[in-house]
Design an enzyme around this catalytic site. Sequence first.
Site, mmCIF file in Angstrom:
data_model
loop_
_atom_site.group_PDB
_atom_site.id
_atom_site.type_symbol
_atom_site.label_atom_id
_atom_site.label_comp_id
_atom_site.label_asym_id
_atom_site.label_seq_id
_atom_site.Cartn_x
_atom_site.Cartn_y
_atom_site.Cartn_z
ATOM 1 N N SER A 234 0.829 -1.197 0.000
ATOM 2 C CA SER A 234 0.000 0.000 0.000
ATOM 3 C C SER A 234 0.866 1.251 0.000
ATOM 4 O O SER A 234 2.060 1.185 0.320
ATOM 5 C CB SER A 234 -0.882 0.006 1.256
ATOM 6 O OG SER A 234 -0.049 0.017 2.392
ATOM 7 N N GLY A 270 -2.884 -0.288 -4.336
ATOM 8 C CA GLY A 270 -1.718 0.165 -3.580
ATOM 9 C C GLY A 270 -1.130 1.491 -4.020
ATOM 10 O O GLY A 270 -0.103 1.913 -3.487
ATOM 11 N N PRO A 313 -7.496 -0.208 -7.022
ATOM 12 C CA PRO A 313 -7.087 0.896 -6.143
ATOM 13 C C PRO A 313 -8.240 1.378 -5.256
ATOM 14 O O PRO A 313 -9.394 1.387 -5.677
ATOM 15 C CB PRO A 313 -6.694 1.985 -7.137
ATOM 16 C CG PRO A 313 -7.529 1.709 -8.339
ATOM 17 C CD PRO A 313 -7.748 0.224 -8.401
ATOM 18 N N ARG A 361 -4.849 5.198 11.940
ATOM 19 C CA ARG A 361 -3.661 4.968 11.102
ATOM 20 C C ARG A 361 -2.359 5.491 11.721
ATOM 21 O O ARG A 361 -1.339 4.812 11.650
ATOM 22 C CB ARG A 361 -3.857 5.542 9.692
ATOM 23 C CG ARG A 361 -4.977 4.816 8.913
ATOM 24 C CD ARG A 361 -5.013 5.204 7.452
ATOM 25 N NE ARG A 361 -3.836 4.781 6.739
ATOM 26 C CZ ARG A 361 -2.849 5.569 6.383
ATOM 27 N NH1 ARG A 361 -2.905 6.873 6.636
ATOM 28 N NH2 ARG A 361 -1.794 5.095 5.765
ATOM 29 N N TYR A 365 0.235 2.590 12.075
ATOM 30 C CA TYR A 365 1.341 2.555 11.110
ATOM 31 C C TYR A 365 2.297 3.738 11.243
ATOM 32 O O TYR A 365 3.151 3.927 10.386
ATOM 33 C CB TYR A 365 0.836 2.598 9.657
ATOM 34 C CG TYR A 365 -0.360 1.771 9.322
ATOM 35 C CD1 TYR A 365 -0.306 0.381 9.426
ATOM 36 C CD2 TYR A 365 -1.529 2.351 8.861
ATOM 37 C CE1 TYR A 365 -1.411 -0.392 9.095
ATOM 38 C CE2 TYR A 365 -2.634 1.581 8.520
ATOM 39 C CZ TYR A 365 -2.567 0.210 8.641
ATOM 40 O OH TYR A 365 -3.647 -0.549 8.301
ATOM 41 N N CYS A 392 -7.656 7.344 25.896
ATOM 42 C CA CYS A 392 -6.728 7.033 26.985
ATOM 43 C C CYS A 392 -5.550 6.203 26.495
ATOM 44 O O CYS A 392 -5.365 5.055 26.907
ATOM 45 C CB CYS A 392 -7.483 6.320 28.086
ATOM 46 S SG CYS A 392 -8.699 7.402 28.814
ATOM 47 N N GLU A 393 -4.799 6.759 25.583
ATOM 48 C CA GLU A 393 -3.594 6.130 25.033
ATOM 49 C C GLU A 393 -2.645 7.262 24.704
ATOM 50 O O GLU A 393 -3.055 8.217 24.035
ATOM 51 C CB GLU A 393 -3.897 5.429 23.695
ATOM 52 C CG GLU A 393 -4.775 4.224 23.743
ATOM 53 C CD GLU A 393 -4.035 2.967 24.126
ATOM 54 O OE1 GLU A 393 -2.801 2.908 23.955
ATOM 55 O OE2 GLU A 393 -4.706 2.057 24.629
ATOM 56 N N TYR A 422 -9.484 4.481 4.642
ATOM 57 C CA TYR A 422 -9.006 3.740 5.805
ATOM 58 C C TYR A 422 -9.075 4.542 7.108
ATOM 59 O O TYR A 422 -8.256 4.335 7.996
ATOM 60 C CB TYR A 422 -7.573 3.213 5.567
ATOM 61 C CG TYR A 422 -7.480 2.352 4.337
ATOM 62 C CD1 TYR A 422 -8.060 1.088 4.301
ATOM 63 C CD2 TYR A 422 -6.860 2.824 3.180
ATOM 64 C CE1 TYR A 422 -8.011 0.310 3.164
ATOM 65 C CE2 TYR A 422 -6.812 2.040 2.030
ATOM 66 C CZ TYR A 422 -7.397 0.789 2.031
ATOM 67 O OH TYR A 422 -7.354 0.011 0.896
HETATM 68 C C1 LIG Z 1 -6.115 -7.325 -2.322
HETATM 69 C C2 LIG Z 1 -6.204 -5.860 -2.186
HETATM 70 N N1 LIG Z 1 -6.581 -5.140 -3.258
HETATM 71 C C3 LIG Z 1 -6.675 -3.795 -3.207
HETATM 72 C C4 LIG Z 1 -6.368 -3.102 -2.043
HETATM 73 C C5 LIG Z 1 -6.483 -1.595 -2.049
HETATM 74 O O1 LIG Z 1 -5.296 -0.977 -1.755
HETATM 75 P P1 LIG Z 1 -5.170 0.631 -1.854
HETATM 76 O O2 LIG Z 1 -6.340 1.213 -1.148
HETATM 77 O O3 LIG Z 1 -3.881 0.933 -1.173
HETATM 78 O O4 LIG Z 1 -5.164 0.969 -3.290
HETATM 79 C C6 LIG Z 1 -5.945 -3.813 -0.913
HETATM 80 C C7 LIG Z 1 -5.599 -3.103 0.320
HETATM 81 O O5 LIG Z 1 -5.229 -3.612 1.329
HETATM 82 C C8 LIG Z 1 -5.872 -5.239 -0.983
HETATM 83 O O6 LIG Z 1 -5.501 -5.950 0.072
#
Ligand SMILES: Cc1ncc(COP(=O)(O)O)c(C=O)c1O
Length: 481
Positions: A234, A270, A313, A361, A365, A392-393, A422
């Site tokens: 990603s 990704g 995507p 996030r 991450y 509380c973190e 996300y």
């Molecule tokens: C199999 C698969 N396809 C597509 C995506 C979408 O990724 P992105 O939102 O980063 O484009 C993901 C994200 O985890 C995934 O696991």
Amino acid sequence: MAINPLAPEWLSLPADANALADGLWPISATRNADGELVVGGVSASALAAEFGTPLYVIDETDARTRATELRTAFETEFARIGGAVRVYYAGKALLTTEIARWMVADGLNIDICTGGELAVALAAGVDPARLGFHGNNKSLAEIDQATRVGIGTIVIDSPIEIDRVAAAAARNGIVQAVRLRVNSGVHAHTHEFLATAHEDQKFGVVLEDAPHLVAAIRAKESLRFTGLHCHIGSQIFGAEGFAESASRLLAVHAGLLADGPVPELNLGGGFGIAYTSADTPTPVPELAARLADIVSVECARRGIPIPTVAFEPGRVIIGPAGVTLYEVGTVKPVEVSLGSPSRSATRLYVSVDGGMSDNPRPALYGADYSVRIAGRVSDADPALVRIAGKHCESGDIVVDADYLPADVAPGDLVAVAATGAYCWSLSSNYNYQGRAPIVAVKDGSARMLVRGETIADLLARDAGLATGRAGRDTTTDEGIL
Ligand SMILES: Cc1ncc(COP(=O)(O)O)c(C=O)c1O
């Protein structure tokens, strides 16, 4: 004004801490004559007054323009090499019935990975044939439902799923199109990718196992093999990881052609976006051109026809379209030692009325974000701020580092950029914070996509309350506070 030594290296001191940096904010974002942030023609204060804070705001035009531009860019580039593409919107990034309808209306298919996401897509009226279903542990009930409703493709993630999907398809009297998810050994993130023989991860099967697993799929009368599938990571900025992965997959794909058709290749999603001014993702048209070139070269090298190439995507379509509005509750300067007793610098902690429950996030991450005061502009000097949540973190941070005008104060509205992907989909009820609503803005009006959760919603699921404290009014916030 000097750079604060606590600032990370990538963060530069802005000439104007009110400015909406290019590429970070939705296409329509601007400031009105009062200095307020306006998205989709609606001001931050109007949004906060109508829907409260925290609030996820999605610029409909932005999301749909990105979806259409991405699809068009990939279609154009793959047509140039004599191929075709199929673009799926990755619903996991943010899925509501209305967003599903936008994506389909704009010519995309939808990628889902649970029965819940399937239910949303079906409730939206999406033709099941336009859905792709993946996931490493689909339940038998999910597989059964998918085959029953006529889902477009199911991505087989492990050998055990071959029998499961075949049995469900046979039971429902259909031949199910399936892909096989392989682990290409390439794992990519931002500028780097790692290429190994095998990756130690839960998704997919190792590439070398693909030939005999595809043979097993082809041996099932209720399955139709369409091609290999992979997803290499990603927030990827360059094309090199995709190139390596496509090359590895096409080598196996070419071998599979000896025993039957392989009409497709799915290279996953990704594609990265800018969360801060330091992020430099490759623009989508450039990415599309480079990926088309790679597929063209690799197919020519092997003397095989160009398959239909699918992409999935999510973030790059919906991420930049979203902004989260918060209200500032407290502001606290914290003196931080710089290693010797005599040297220190100040970081301004600005606490808002949300946090890791609406955007986990940063905690998950270490993701970086950018923030601006949304209700006004100020000519105060920029101060290094950390936007903290109310949970509380100590890791409950929304924006680790950015500069805001130093007079940021309780009651200010602040906006965090690029929260469309996300954030809502990963949100939680931590500390009994109800999930925030999502609204879509367009042409000066705002409408709810998903309402926020109330305390009554949360308490309605508490079985102890229903039996042990019967009679107490739990239907309003007032009843329990
Ligand atoms: C199999 C698969 N396809 C597509 C995506 C979408 O990724 P992105 O939102 O980063 O484009 C993901 C994200 O985890 C995934 O696991």
